[in-house]
Design a protein around this motif. Structure first.
Motif, mmCIF file in Angstrom:
data_model
loop_
_atom_site.group_PDB
_atom_site.id
_atom_site.type_symbol
_atom_site.label_atom_id
_atom_site.label_comp_id
_atom_site.label_asym_id
_atom_site.label_seq_id
_atom_site.Cartn_x
_atom_site.Cartn_y
_atom_site.Cartn_z
ATOM 1 N N LYS A 67 0.740 -1.224 -0.279
ATOM 2 C CA LYS A 67 -0.009 -0.157 0.011
ATOM 3 C C LYS A 67 0.989 1.327 0.024
ATOM 4 C CE LYS A 67 -3.707 2.347 2.465
ATOM 5 N NZ LYS A 67 -4.576 2.288 3.880
ATOM 6 N N SER A 68 1.816 1.438 0.967
ATOM 7 C CA SER A 68 2.589 2.550 0.981
ATOM 8 C C SER A 68 3.771 2.521 0.243
ATOM 9 C CB SER A 68 2.760 2.617 2.470
ATOM 10 O OG SER A 68 3.701 1.824 3.156
ATOM 11 N N GLY A 69 4.521 1.412 0.147
ATOM 12 C CA GLY A 69 5.981 1.542 -0.668
ATOM 13 C C GLY A 69 6.919 1.583 0.506
ATOM 14 N N LYS A 70 6.562 1.559 1.549
ATOM 15 C CA LYS A 70 7.829 1.688 2.776
ATOM 16 C C LYS A 70 8.021 0.510 3.454
ATOM 17 C CE LYS A 70 5.967 6.357 4.295
ATOM 18 N NZ LYS A 70 5.471 7.318 5.311
ATOM 19 N N ASP A 71 9.304 0.399 3.853
ATOM 20 C CA ASP A 71 9.870 -0.880 4.594
ATOM 21 C C ASP A 71 8.764 -1.096 5.684
ATOM 22 O OD1 ASP A 71 13.112 -1.606 3.635
ATOM 23 O OD2 ASP A 71 11.395 -0.691 2.466
ATOM 24 N N ILE A 72 8.472 -2.239 6.148
ATOM 25 C CA ILE A 72 7.466 -2.355 7.399
ATOM 26 C C ILE A 72 8.161 -2.850 8.419
ATOM 27 C CG2 ILE A 72 5.357 -2.668 6.086
ATOM 28 C CD1 ILE A 72 5.805 -5.611 7.067
ATOM 29 N N LYS A 73 9.516 -3.440 8.220
ATOM 30 C CA LYS A 73 10.416 -3.812 9.461
ATOM 31 C C LYS A 73 11.866 -3.937 8.771
ATOM 32 C CE LYS A 73 9.048 -8.679 8.865
ATOM 33 N NZ LYS A 73 8.611 -9.644 9.356
ATOM 34 N N GLN A 74 12.916 -3.875 9.580
ATOM 35 C CA GLN A 74 14.165 -3.947 9.204
ATOM 36 C C GLN A 74 14.665 -5.025 8.253
ATOM 37 O OE1 GLN A 74 16.709 -3.833 12.631
ATOM 38 N NE2 GLN A 74 18.834 -3.433 11.255
ATOM 39 N N LYS A 75 15.450 -4.567 7.166
ATOM 40 C CA LYS A 75 15.720 -5.673 6.288
ATOM 41 C C LYS A 75 16.555 -6.641 6.830
ATOM 42 C CE LYS A 75 19.453 -2.841 4.033
ATOM 43 N NZ LYS A 75 20.008 -2.058 3.043
ATOM 44 N N ILE A 76 16.867 -7.714 6.252
ATOM 45 C CA ILE A 76 17.684 -8.966 6.633
ATOM 46 C C ILE A 76 19.043 -8.914 5.712
ATOM 47 C CG2 ILE A 76 18.183 -11.163 6.766
ATOM 48 C CD1 ILE A 76 15.386 -11.588 7.398
ATOM 49 N N VAL A 77 20.270 -8.885 5.838
ATOM 50 C CA VAL A 77 21.451 -8.671 5.259
ATOM 51 C C VAL A 77 22.358 -9.974 5.394
ATOM 52 C CG1 VAL A 77 23.421 -7.520 4.190
ATOM 53 C CG2 VAL A 77 21.312 -6.437 4.747
ATOM 54 N N LYS A 78 22.710 -10.812 4.717
ATOM 55 C CA LYS A 78 23.508 -12.052 4.870
ATOM 56 C C LYS A 78 24.684 -11.792 3.895
ATOM 57 C CE LYS A 78 20.783 -14.566 7.310
ATOM 58 N NZ LYS A 78 20.935 -15.235 8.560
ATOM 59 N N LYS A 79 25.818 -11.678 4.617
ATOM 60 C CA LYS A 79 27.162 -11.331 4.068
ATOM 61 C C LYS A 79 28.101 -12.415 3.785
ATOM 62 C CE LYS A 79 27.174 -6.681 3.839
ATOM 63 N NZ LYS A 79 27.500 -5.866 2.588
ATOM 64 N N GLY A 80 28.708 -12.460 2.616
ATOM 65 C CA GLY A 80 29.773 -13.817 2.296
ATOM 66 C C GLY A 80 28.993 -15.182 2.390
ATOM 67 N N ILE A 81 27.723 -15.192 2.013
ATOM 68 C CA ILE A 81 27.308 -16.399 1.642
ATOM 69 C C ILE A 81 28.015 -17.369 0.568
ATOM 70 C CG2 ILE A 81 25.322 -17.958 1.328
ATOM 71 C CD1 ILE A 81 24.946 -16.224 3.923
ATOM 72 N N HIS A 82 28.646 -18.597 1.001
ATOM 73 C CA HIS A 82 29.316 -19.307 0.039
ATOM 74 C C HIS A 82 28.385 -20.119 -0.555
ATOM 75 C CE1 HIS A 82 33.413 -18.591 1.229
ATOM 76 N NE2 HIS A 82 33.091 -18.134 2.767
ATOM 77 N N LEU A 83 28.160 -20.028 -2.091
ATOM 78 C CA LEU A 83 27.258 -20.790 -2.807
ATOM 79 C C LEU A 83 27.695 -22.180 -3.324
ATOM 80 C CD1 LEU A 83 25.617 -17.664 -5.069
ATOM 81 C CD2 LEU A 83 25.048 -18.428 -2.444
ATOM 82 N N VAL A 84 26.898 -23.091 -3.067
ATOM 83 C CA VAL A 84 27.096 -24.379 -3.524
ATOM 84 C C VAL A 84 27.598 -24.424 -4.836
ATOM 85 C CG1 VAL A 84 26.804 -26.846 -3.664
ATOM 86 C CG2 VAL A 84 26.087 -25.575 -1.436
ATOM 87 N N PRO A 85 28.810 -24.954 -5.432
ATOM 88 C CA PRO A 85 28.741 -25.063 -7.033
ATOM 89 C C PRO A 85 27.644 -26.035 -7.621
ATOM 90 C CG PRO A 85 30.965 -25.424 -5.880
ATOM 91 C CD PRO A 85 29.754 -25.250 -4.743
ATOM 92 N N ASN A 86 27.019 -25.387 -8.819
ATOM 93 C CA ASN A 86 26.207 -26.047 -9.521
ATOM 94 C C ASN A 86 25.049 -26.733 -8.585
ATOM 95 O OD1 ASN A 86 25.030 -27.331 -11.790
ATOM 96 N ND2 ASN A 86 26.429 -28.906 -11.909
ATOM 97 N N GLY A 87 24.625 -26.075 -7.903
ATOM 98 C CA GLY A 87 23.399 -26.500 -6.819
ATOM 99 C C GLY A 87 22.818 -25.358 -6.198
ATOM 100 N N THR A 88 22.066 -25.442 -4.978
ATOM 101 C CA THR A 88 21.299 -24.765 -4.309
ATOM 102 C C THR A 88 21.870 -24.528 -2.856
ATOM 103 O OG1 THR A 88 19.579 -25.740 -5.691
ATOM 104 C CG2 THR A 88 19.106 -24.571 -3.390
#
Length: 848
Positions: A710-731
């Motif tokens: 409705k308003s376009g405002k953030d309703i709560k604090q965002k979540i930030v994850k730094k330096g996540i190691h992504l699995v190669p060829n996977g999820t």
């Protein structure tokens, strides 16, 4: 004189493409009319002579049905070619559609009955009789002939889906009898090139078998040449392999008395052919020169790639796997199914093939499935796939039917399979040959006899499902003999004799969204199997495409007669209406309605692809997903993601985003509002993940925002994850236990983004469902055009912002969700300086 004689002894190929005339064959005094060029099809020839209105416009398809129920004759007068002493003359037809009697100077020289077979006739004696000749090709109606053959075999159960069942008796493109996306236009004609060949000896076949060493450090290319020869002179095959203009290996081999020469060429440290996104598409040429006492008699070549392919089917915790491995690399095969790109096959040029297939690359698609109710495609199709790195799943031409297997058609199918496997087997893009499309589904739905444990082939032929013999005996034997390195799969769908809906084994056609039980598309991924080789959702084509077939302005509304006529799917009115009413606020104005149907398709395919790709990382639970369908054969409302005129629908872009090399995914728990009478759950969980096609570990930063609709405002604090190691060829799972409080929190969008090395590489959003409950006034959309860039910003979240698909323009993205504080840039190629800006719309634009 000697050099002239030597030149004449080389194989001469004389194309018979010009000078043809044609007429209605069952009326003896009918008018002969000119043919622009052969190959051709009778419908197009009639259109060219202004004897037939374009069947793609309005209701003209109905006015064209008589063409397919009529006999047609083609005729050509040509002079005798120069024939050196001791030479053969052959008349070669690469394809005749379909029941044809060929006469040369009034004498019948060929009876053809299979559209997919090439024919070669020795006419040496006939050619020598005079200086001028008349060639006639007389076609019977395939529609009437199919009905006649059907009547001759009352012992068979003629049953299936789509079209008249007489089609099952005819080795011809089955979609010519009409399909649930295509018109009834039963074609006839000389649909592939015809030529005269004059030769003393010729190369009849070049076979290349590539084998890689265990570590892929070397490759052997085994070359087998079959020679058609006349006389007893000594013949030698000179064989070489080159990359571009550089010859890497060469050798010679004597041709045996039975016309065979063999050689093995070894390549050390070969450059491998890889699918798009996983490496380069390195191609080599194998050249063969056939030489005799007078020099070169014939030459030929095959373009190959060095690669190995495996269809991995192994027991695992989910049942039995089904995925492709190329050069040791597991490939998630996101892609599309392919139908013939035009109802009139000879209208598909090499350039048009290329344009269609090039669309797959920016959409991050890895595989195309050639569907079994069409044709074994033109060489240009497979050549383009080789060059672009698109994997090809090739069905044999059986579609949605209980096919007969009496002796004459068995032999015709055997020859057809051999001829076409030989033609396409050398393409590195070819990774699967599959027996049929949905024929086991016909068997299952009709309760036809099938005992998987019975391996007695004689019993199969005596059963009321005799086509099992094709799929589990004849075709696999042909593949083993002619293309042993290509995996074979008995059908699509198929699962080791289990029910075709078994999600633990084989491939699946998932049609309980749209067809069947009409499930919510929001749960698409939970309905999938080990490989989802068909699924889809219909959408209207673009307004310019609609205007191309709607002649009257008064018919430009969603439910007009002509609009319904250009949608061949049974019950399409109910199905489109159901998915619209369940999910969005409907709007009867045509362009708004188009957008809504396209939005639904966009959302449905996104839910499917996003979830199934996530499952790739769960021990290869899902090995791939092929949308039905990439293309159209005429202007129509269908499941295609690109319409007949190559105008991309919004779903094309949604697929591209979820199939990107690196993609973030976010999704709230599904809650079925229909079952609960629109009650809202107090809480919902949500999850966040990232998928990566990189074969190396990658570090990424990921952010989630919670933005009020409705308003376009953030309703709560965002979540930030730094330096996540992504699995190669996977999820990589990032958040599994997020929670939404629907009592205390207003409706909001979950907006996720991911960065790698500081670069924003992917976005995803999850919206409260259904979208129809959400108000969309005053979104505050701004599109600032700066040269070839469109800078998009919003004040409140926007759903499915779609830009006009204008001819000559290419967009980097469209159908985007945009949230405040995250402006996006869409790049436009082909928009000239003084052109009007592209139009755009979004969900709820009419509320602005």
């Amino acid at each position: 004189m000697a050099s002239t004689e030597r030149r004449l002894r080389m194989l001469q190929s004389i194309e018979l493409s010009k000078g043809w005339v044609f007429r209605q064959g069952d009326i003896t005094d009918s008018e002969w009319m000119p043919v622009k060029r052969v190959p051709s099809t009778v419908h197009q020839d009639l259109i060219d002579n202004k004897k037939l209105a374009d069947p793609f416009i309005g209701f003209n398809e109905l006015k064209a049905e008589w063409v397919g129920k009529t006999a047609w004759s083609y005729k050509l007068d040509f002079p005798t070619p120069s024939v050196p002493e001791g030479s053969w003359v052959a008349l070669v037809f690469d394809g005749l559609d379909t029941f044809a009697k060929v006469k040369l100077d009034g004498l019948t020289i060929l009876h053809a009955d299979n559209m997919f077979l090439p024919y070669r006739v020795d006419v040496t004696k006939a050619i020598s009789r005079s200086e001028k000749h008349t060639l006639e090709v007389n076609f019977e109606s395939a529609f009437l002939k199919g009905a006649e053959i059907r009547a001759q075999h009352p012992e068979h159960i003629w049953a299936g889906f789509n079209g008249d069942m007489g089609r099952l008796a005819v080795r011809k493109a089955q979609c010519h009898w009409g399909w649930d996306w295509g018109p009834i236009l039963n074609c006839a004609g000389i649909w592939k090139p015809v030529r005269i060949e004059v030769y003393q000896s010729r190369i009849a076949e070049i076979r290349t078998d590539v084998s890689l060493s265990a570590g892929r450090k070397s490759a052997n290319v085994d070359v087998t040449i079959h020679v058609g020869r006349r006389g007893s002179q000594s013949l030698t095959a000179k064989i070489s392999i080159r990359r571009d203009s550089t010859v890497l290996r060469s050798t010679s081999s004597s041709v045996s008395n039975d016309g065979v020469a063999r050689a093995t060429l070894r390549l050390d440290n070969p450059d491998l052919w890889m699918p798009a996104g996983y490496g380069d598409q390195i191609l080599y040429e194998v050249d063969v020169f056939l030489t005799g006492e007078d020099g070169v008699l014939d030459s030929g070549s095959k373009r190959i790639g060095i690669r190995d392919v495996e269809l991995v089917q192994q027991p695992d915790k989910h049942g039995k796997s089904f995925f492709f491995r190329v050069n040791g690399v597991d490939i998630f095969c996101g892609g599309s199914c392919w139908i013939p790109a035009d109802s009139f096959l000879t209208n598909i040029s090499e350039q048009r093939y290329r344009a269609w297939l090039e669309l797959m690359i920016p959409a991050n698609q890895k595989m195309v499935r050639v569907w079994g109710g069409g044709i074994y495609e033109d060489d240009a199709f497979y050549n383009a796939c080789d060059e672009l790195g698109i994997l090809v799943w090739q069905d044999f031409m059986f579609g949605c039917g209980n096919y007969p297997a009496y002796p004459s058609i068995l032999e015709s199918v055997r020859q057809e399979a051999i001829a076409n496997v030989k033609r396409i087997r050398h393409h590195p893009s070819l990774v699967l040959l599959a027996g049929n499309n949905e024929d086991y589904q016909v068997q299952e739905s009709l309760g036809l006899e099938y005992n998987y444990e019975d391996k007695n082939e004689v019993n199969w032929l005596k059963s009321d499902f005799p086509a099992r013999y094709y799929y589990e005996s004849l075709l696999p034997k042909v593949v083993v003999e002619e293309a042993p390195s290509i995996p074979y799969h008995p059908g699509s769908p198929w699962g080791d004799g289990k029910r075709i809906s078994d999600p633990t084994v084989g491939d699946m056609h998932q049609w309980n969204v749209w067809h069947g039980t009409q499930e919510k598309y929001q749960i698409f991924d939970s309905l999938g199997g080990r490989f989802n080789s068909e699924f889809g959702m219909e959408a209207f084509p673009h307004i310019d495409t609609i205007r191309a077939f709607v002649e009257k302005e008064e018919d430009l509304f969603p439910q007009s007669h002509v609009m319904d006529f250009h949608n061949k799917a049974d019950g399409h009115e109910r199905r489109i209406a159901t998915y619209l009413v369940e999910n969005v606020r409907t709007n009867p104005e045509l362009e708004a309605y188009i957008h809504l149907t396209q939005l639904i398709q966009c959302e449905a395919l996104m839910y499917g692809y996003r979830g199934w790709r996530k499952q790739w990382g769960d021990d290869r639970r899902c090995g791939g997903a092929l949308v039905w369908q990439l293309n159209d054969c005429w202007p129509v409302t269908s499941w295609s993601i690109v319409d007949y005129y190559l105008r991309r629908k919004p779903s094309y872009y949604a697929m591209a985003r979820v199939l990107a090399p690196m993609a973030v995914g976010i999704r709230r728990q599904h809650f079925d509002w229909s079952v609960t009478h629109a009650r809202e759950p107090q809480t919902q969980t949500w999850e966040l993940w990232a998928v990566s096609s990189s074969l190396d570990p990658v570090a990424a930063d990921i952010e989630v925002r919670f933005v009020s609709v409705k308003s376009g405002k953030d309703i709560k604090q965002k979540i930030v994850k730094k330096g996540i190691h992504l699995v190669p060829n996977g999820t990589t799972s990032v958040v599994t236990d997020g929670e939404i409080d629907n009592i205390r929190e207003e409706p909001h969008v979950l907006a996720a983004r991911i960065w790698v090395d500081g670069n924003l590489v992917s976005r995803d959003t999850d919206w409260p469902q259904p979208l129809k409950y959400l108000p969309f006034p005053n979104r505050g959309v701004k599109v600032d055009v700066r040269g070839n860039e469109m800078h998009v910003s919003v004040e409140r979240p926007v759903k499915c912002l779609v830009f006009e698909e204008r001819e000559g323009c290419h967009l980097s993205d469209s159908a985007i969700d945009v949230v405040p504080g995250d402006p996006q840039v869409v790049f436009v190629r082909g928009l000239k300086q003084h052109d009007k800006p592209l139009k755009w719309t979004f969900l709820g634009a009419s509320e602005q």
